[in-house]
Design a protein around this motif. Structure first.
Motif, PDB file in Angstrom:
ATOM      1  N   LEU A 115       0.851  -1.180   0.000  1.00 57.65           N
ATOM      2  CA  LEU A 115       0.000   0.000   0.000  1.00 57.65           C
ATOM      3  C   LEU A 115       0.890   1.235   0.000  1.00 57.65           C
ATOM      4  CD1 LEU A 115      -3.029   1.079   0.445  1.00 57.65           C
ATOM      5  CD2 LEU A 115      -2.332   1.336   2.832  1.00 57.65           C
ATOM      6  N   ILE A 116       0.513   2.261  -0.744  1.00 55.76           N
ATOM      7  CA  ILE A 116       1.239   3.528  -0.772  1.00 55.76           C
ATOM      8  C   ILE A 116       0.414   4.574  -0.034  1.00 55.76           C
ATOM      9  CG2 ILE A 116       2.191   5.360  -2.226  1.00 55.76           C
ATOM     10  CD1 ILE A 116       2.383   3.270  -4.486  1.00 55.76           C
ATOM     11  N   VAL A 117       1.050   5.285   0.887  1.00 54.52           N
ATOM     12  CA  VAL A 117       0.415   6.414   1.552  1.00 54.52           C
ATOM     13  C   VAL A 117       0.904   7.679   0.864  1.00 54.52           C
ATOM     14  CG1 VAL A 117       0.108   7.692   3.703  1.00 54.52           C
ATOM     15  CG2 VAL A 117       0.260   5.185   3.753  1.00 54.52           C
ATOM     16  N   ASP A 118       0.017   8.352   0.176  1.00 57.02           N
ATOM     17  CA  ASP A 118       0.360   9.554  -0.582  1.00 57.02           C
ATOM     18  C   ASP A 118       0.230  10.773   0.325  1.00 57.02           C
ATOM     19  OD1 ASP A 118       0.537  11.742  -2.243  1.00 57.02           O
ATOM     20  OD2 ASP A 118      -1.384  11.374  -3.246  1.00 57.02           O
ATOM     21  N   ALA A 119       1.369  11.221   0.869  1.00 56.23           N
ATOM     22  CA  ALA A 119       1.400  12.421   1.708  1.00 56.23           C
ATOM     23  C   ALA A 119       2.400  13.422   1.139  1.00 56.23           C
ATOM     24  CB  ALA A 119       1.761  12.039   3.144  1.00 56.23           C
ATOM     25  N   VAL A 150      -3.601  11.422   1.507  1.00 56.37           N
ATOM     26  CA  VAL A 150      -3.786  12.171   2.743  1.00 56.37           C
ATOM     27  C   VAL A 150      -4.266  13.589   2.435  1.00 56.37           C
ATOM     28  CG1 VAL A 150      -2.653  13.073   4.803  1.00 56.37           C
ATOM     29  CG2 VAL A 150      -2.037  10.806   3.934  1.00 56.37           C
ATOM     30  N   ASP A 151      -5.460  13.919   2.843  1.00 57.23           N
ATOM     31  CA  ASP A 151      -6.093  15.230   2.779  1.00 57.23           C
ATOM     32  C   ASP A 151      -6.496  15.649   1.365  1.00 57.23           C
ATOM     33  OD1 ASP A 151      -7.202  17.204   4.355  1.00 57.23           O
ATOM     34  OD2 ASP A 151      -5.547  18.587   4.016  1.00 57.23           O
ATOM     35  N   THR A 152      -5.578  15.543   0.424  1.00 54.09           N
ATOM     36  CA  THR A 152      -5.908  15.839  -0.975  1.00 54.09           C
ATOM     37  C   THR A 152      -4.950  15.048  -1.853  1.00 54.09           C
ATOM     38  OG1 THR A 152      -6.128  17.597  -2.634  1.00 54.09           O
ATOM     39  CG2 THR A 152      -4.428  17.891  -0.946  1.00 54.09           C
ATOM     40  N   LEU A 176      -9.095   7.848   0.520  1.00 56.71           N
ATOM     41  CA  LEU A 176      -8.784   9.235   0.843  1.00 56.71           C
ATOM     42  C   LEU A 176      -9.130   9.485   2.301  1.00 56.71           C
ATOM     43  CD1 LEU A 176      -8.118  12.220  -0.002  1.00 56.71           C
ATOM     44  CD2 LEU A 176     -10.557  12.462  -0.557  1.00 56.71           C
ATOM     45  N   ILE A 177      -8.224  10.142   3.032  1.00 58.50           N
ATOM     46  CA  ILE A 177      -8.539  10.616   4.371  1.00 58.50           C
ATOM     47  C   ILE A 177      -8.430  12.127   4.375  1.00 58.50           C
ATOM     48  CG2 ILE A 177      -6.160  10.090   5.129  1.00 58.50           C
ATOM     49  CD1 ILE A 177      -7.354   9.932   8.016  1.00 58.50           C
ATOM     50  N   SER A 178      -9.543  12.800   4.635  1.00 61.05           N
ATOM     51  CA  SER A 178      -9.579  14.255   4.730  1.00 61.05           C
ATOM     52  C   SER A 178      -9.328  14.647   6.177  1.00 61.05           C
ATOM     53  CB  SER A 178     -10.944  14.793   4.280  1.00 61.05           C
ATOM     54  OG  SER A 178     -11.181  14.481   2.925  1.00 61.05           O
ATOM     55  N   LEU A 179      -8.395  15.578   6.401  1.00 58.16           N
ATOM     56  CA  LEU A 179      -8.019  15.966   7.756  1.00 58.16           C
ATOM     57  C   LEU A 179      -8.795  17.201   8.194  1.00 58.16           C
ATOM     58  CD1 LEU A 179      -4.176  15.342   7.482  1.00 58.16           C
ATOM     59  CD2 LEU A 179      -5.938  13.846   8.450  1.00 58.16           C
ATOM     60  N   THR A 180      -9.444  17.110   9.316  1.00 56.98           N
ATOM     61  CA  THR A 180     -10.306  18.131   9.911  1.00 56.98           C
ATOM     62  C   THR A 180     -11.611  18.269   9.136  1.00 56.98           C
ATOM     63  OG1 THR A 180      -8.342  19.363  10.642  1.00 56.98           O
ATOM     64  CG2 THR A 180     -10.460  20.475  10.833  1.00 56.98           C
ATOM     65  N   ALA A 181     -11.505  18.531   7.842  1.00 58.67           N
ATOM     66  CA  ALA A 181     -12.689  18.632   6.980  1.00 58.67           C
ATOM     67  C   ALA A 181     -12.279  18.320   5.553  1.00 58.67           C
ATOM     68  CB  ALA A 181     -13.304  20.030   7.060  1.00 58.67           C
ATOM     69  N   ALA A 182     -13.227  17.862   4.758  1.00 51.52           N
ATOM     70  CA  ALA A 182     -12.939  17.565   3.354  1.00 51.52           C
ATOM     71  C   ALA A 182     -12.638  18.846   2.593  1.00 51.52           C
ATOM     72  CB  ALA A 182     -14.118  16.846   2.719  1.00 51.52           C
ATOM     73  N   LYS A 183     -11.825  18.725   1.538  1.00 49.27           N
ATOM     74  CA  LYS A 183     -11.506  19.848   0.678  1.00 49.27           C
ATOM     75  C   LYS A 183     -12.397  19.774  -0.579  1.00 49.27           C
ATOM     76  CE  LYS A 183      -8.455  20.608   3.808  1.00 49.27           C
ATOM     77  NZ  LYS A 183      -8.732  19.448   4.653  1.00 49.27           N
ATOM     78  N   PRO A 184     -12.592  20.892  -1.270  1.00 51.81           N
ATOM     79  CA  PRO A 184     -13.555  20.913  -2.384  1.00 51.81           C
ATOM     80  C   PRO A 184     -13.307  19.861  -3.460  1.00 51.81           C
ATOM     81  CG  PRO A 184     -12.968  23.153  -1.779  1.00 51.81           C
ATOM     82  CD  PRO A 184     -12.063  22.247  -0.991  1.00 51.81           C
ATOM     83  N   ASN A 185     -12.045  19.472  -3.679  1.00 48.12           N
ATOM     84  CA  ASN A 185     -11.782  18.505  -4.747  1.00 48.12           C
ATOM     85  C   ASN A 185     -12.312  17.110  -4.441  1.00 48.12           C
ATOM     86  OD1 ASN A 185      -9.880  17.404  -2.954  1.00 48.12           O
ATOM     87  ND2 ASN A 185      -8.116  18.300  -4.019  1.00 48.12           N
ATOM     88  N   LYS A 193     -13.040   4.215  -0.520  1.00 43.88           N
ATOM     89  CA  LYS A 193     -13.416   4.666   0.815  1.00 43.88           C
ATOM     90  C   LYS A 193     -12.910   6.079   1.065  1.00 43.88           C
ATOM     91  CE  LYS A 193     -13.708   0.276   3.370  1.00 43.88           C
ATOM     92  NZ  LYS A 193     -13.301  -0.423   4.620  1.00 43.88           N
ATOM     93  N   HIS A 194     -13.721   6.851   1.784  1.00 48.30           N
ATOM     94  CA  HIS A 194     -13.345   8.208   2.176  1.00 48.30           C
ATOM     95  C   HIS A 194     -13.541   8.340   3.683  1.00 48.30           C
ATOM     96  CE1 HIS A 194     -14.332  12.793   2.131  1.00 48.30           C
ATOM     97  NE2 HIS A 194     -13.082  12.568   2.494  1.00 48.30           N
TER      98      HIS A 194
END
Length: 234
Positions: A115-119, A150-152, A176-185, A193-194
């Motif tokens: 698995l790749i974590v894209d940060a 991660v986030d976007t 995708l994991i959105s941090l604090t809140a999702a971003k518009p994209n 999964k989100h």
């Protein structure tokens, strides 16, 4: 779960971070990074339990947590940020003998991972992708291995989503994991999964930004939300 997922654009997201790190908010940047990294590690655990194999990842904090969960993370960090907080995170991973590898071609690293974590990039990223990150985007775009962004997703515009053409135009992470809140994209995300992560948002700050605090369960630092939920930009 609300029928509409409220999202924060880059200015609002930056302002919210500023509020959290103000005298009123009381958080330091390293605390927020720690909590965010913990959320990322739980998302990895959700989509790819350690019994399934090893993991290749990029998030420094997440890599430390994943190590203690029983994973064998490999960190691709080709352009280190020269700040004390990042130096400390690298030292923590070195003390655990977690492998950093910027020399092996990224396609080979990906082939050896599960698995790749894209940060790679945050919500302030502006296209196009430049060296040395282009090879990582090209590999993730091919879908060689599952990716948790991660986030976007890296190479995506925070509001407009993936590029219309060229590098990154066909990049679609599996998770995708959105941090604090999702971003518009997030409206362009069509993966499996989100998650929303970051269990530190208080009612006062949430009300200021018109956000709904997810209903976290037990010890969880993440909440799964529907991929096809309606998106509302704030």
């Amino acid at each position: 779960m609300p029928q509409t997922l409220k999202t924060l654009g880059p200015k609002a997201a930056a302002d919210l971070d500023g509020d959290l790190m103000s005298d009123a908010g009381g958080f330091s940047i390293d605390q927020l990074m720690e909590l965010a990294g913990l959320s990322v590690s739980q998302a990895v655990y959700n989509v790819h339990p350690p019994s399934a194999g090893n993991n290749g990842g990029d998030g420094l904090v997440a890599a430390r947590h994943l190590y203690f969960y029983g994973y064998t993370p490999v960190v691709y960090y080709p352009k280190p940020t020269k700040k004390p907080i990042y130096d400390g995170l690298v030292k923590q991973l070195n003390n655990l003998h977690i492998r950093f590898d910027n020399e092996t071609p990224f396609d080979k690293l990906a082939g050896e991972s599960d698995l790749i974590v894209d940060a790679l990039f945050g919500f302030s990223f502006q296209p196009p992708v430049r060296e040395p990150f282009d090879q990582a985007i090209a590999v993730m775009e091919k879908g060689v291995k599952p990716v948790l962004a991660v986030d976007t997703p890296s190479s995506w515009h925070v509001e407009d989503g993936p590029q219309n053409e060229g590098l990154g135009s066909k990049y679609m992470p599996d998770y995708l994991i959105s941090l604090t809140a999702a971003k518009p994209n997030v409206g362009h995300f069509k993966g499996k999964k989100h998650f929303i992560g970051g269990r530190f948002l208080g009612e006062d700050v949430a009300k200021k930004y018109n956000l709904n605090i997810p209903e976290y369960k037990g010890l969880d630092q993440i909440v799964e939300v529907p991929v096809d939920v309606k998106v509302e930009k704030l």
